[in-house]
Design a protein around this motif. Structure first.
Motif, PDB file in Angstrom:
ATOM      1  N   ARG A   1       0.853  -1.183   0.000  1.00 39.32           N
ATOM      2  CA  ARG A   1       0.000   0.000   0.000  1.00 39.32           C
ATOM      3  C   ARG A   1       0.894   1.240   0.000  1.00 39.32           C
TER       4      ARG A   1
ATOM      5  N   HIS B   1      -0.833   7.899   0.444  1.00 35.41           N
ATOM      6  CA  HIS B   1      -1.481   8.888  -0.409  1.00 35.41           C
ATOM      7  C   HIS B   1      -0.620  10.137  -0.498  1.00 35.41           C
TER       8      HIS B   1
ATOM      9  N   ASN C   1      -4.677  14.823  -0.164  1.00 35.70           N
ATOM     10  CA  ASN C   1      -6.004  14.708   0.425  1.00 35.70           C
ATOM     11  C   ASN C   1      -6.976  14.130  -0.601  1.00 35.70           C
ATOM     12  N   ALA C   2      -7.513  12.954  -0.313  1.00 34.73           N
ATOM     13  CA  ALA C   2      -8.434  12.293  -1.242  1.00 34.73           C
ATOM     14  C   ALA C   2      -9.721  13.093  -1.419  1.00 34.73           C
ATOM     15  N   ALA C   3     -10.130  13.849  -0.407  1.00 33.87           N
ATOM     16  CA  ALA C   3     -11.353  14.661  -0.516  1.00 33.87           C
ATOM     17  C   ALA C   3     -11.186  15.770  -1.553  1.00 33.87           C
TER      18      ALA C   3
ATOM     19  N   LEU D   1      -9.225  15.418  -4.148  1.00 33.19           N
ATOM     20  CA  LEU D   1      -9.021  14.730  -5.414  1.00 33.19           C
ATOM     21  C   LEU D   1     -10.326  14.378  -6.122  1.00 33.19           C
ATOM     22  N   ARG D   2     -11.311  13.921  -5.385  1.00 29.09           N
ATOM     23  CA  ARG D   2     -12.562  13.399  -5.974  1.00 29.09           C
ATOM     24  C   ARG D   2     -13.229  14.368  -6.953  1.00 29.09           C
TER      25      ARG D   2
ATOM     26  N   VAL E   1      -1.859   9.225 -11.143  1.00 28.62           N
ATOM     27  CA  VAL E   1      -2.442   9.560  -9.840  1.00 28.62           C
ATOM     28  C   VAL E   1      -1.722  10.749  -9.209  1.00 28.62           C
ATOM     29  N   ASP E   2      -0.397  10.733  -9.232  1.00 27.77           N
ATOM     30  CA  ASP E   2       0.359  11.836  -8.644  1.00 27.77           C
ATOM     31  C   ASP E   2       0.069  13.161  -9.340  1.00 27.77           C
TER      32      ASP E   2
ATOM     33  N   PHE F   1      -3.236  14.443  -7.966  1.00 33.10           N
ATOM     34  CA  PHE F   1      -3.072  15.026  -6.639  1.00 33.10           C
ATOM     35  C   PHE F   1      -2.419  16.405  -6.735  1.00 33.10           C
TER      36      PHE F   1
END
Length: 86
Positions: free
Chosen positions: A7, A10, A13-15, A17-18, A65-66, A69
């Motif tokens: 794993r 991150h 902050n995933a919030a 990102l969405r 992904v990076d 972000f």
């Protein structure tokens, strides 16, 4: 065959990102500048793309992904549109 999964931490902050990912993929075959304009406005989207080091004509499927972000952080830091126009 042995498969090992690790794993990853991150990178942000995933919030944040969405909504960026949702807006980026909301319209097929659109540049990120146009896709993110619905979320942040054209000028703010351009500023965030520049700050994240992403060319404005890039399409969402070209980013990792990076990159997403970095773009989410740049959008959060970009000044809100509004104020005096003209």
């Amino acid at each position: 065959v042995v498969v090992s999964l690790r794993r990853r931490k991150h990178p942000g902050n995933a919030a944040l990102l969405r909504p960026v990912v949702r807006a980026a993929f909301s319209q097929r075959r659109k540049s990120l500048r146009n896709s993110l304009a619905s979320l942040a406005g054209v000028r703010r989207a351009e500023m965030a793309l520049e700050a994240a080091g992403v060319p404005p004509l890039t399409r969402a499927e070209e980013l990792g992904v990076d990159d997403f972000f970095a773009l989410a952080r740049a959008l959060a830091a970009a000044p809100a549109e509004g104020g005096a126009k003209g």
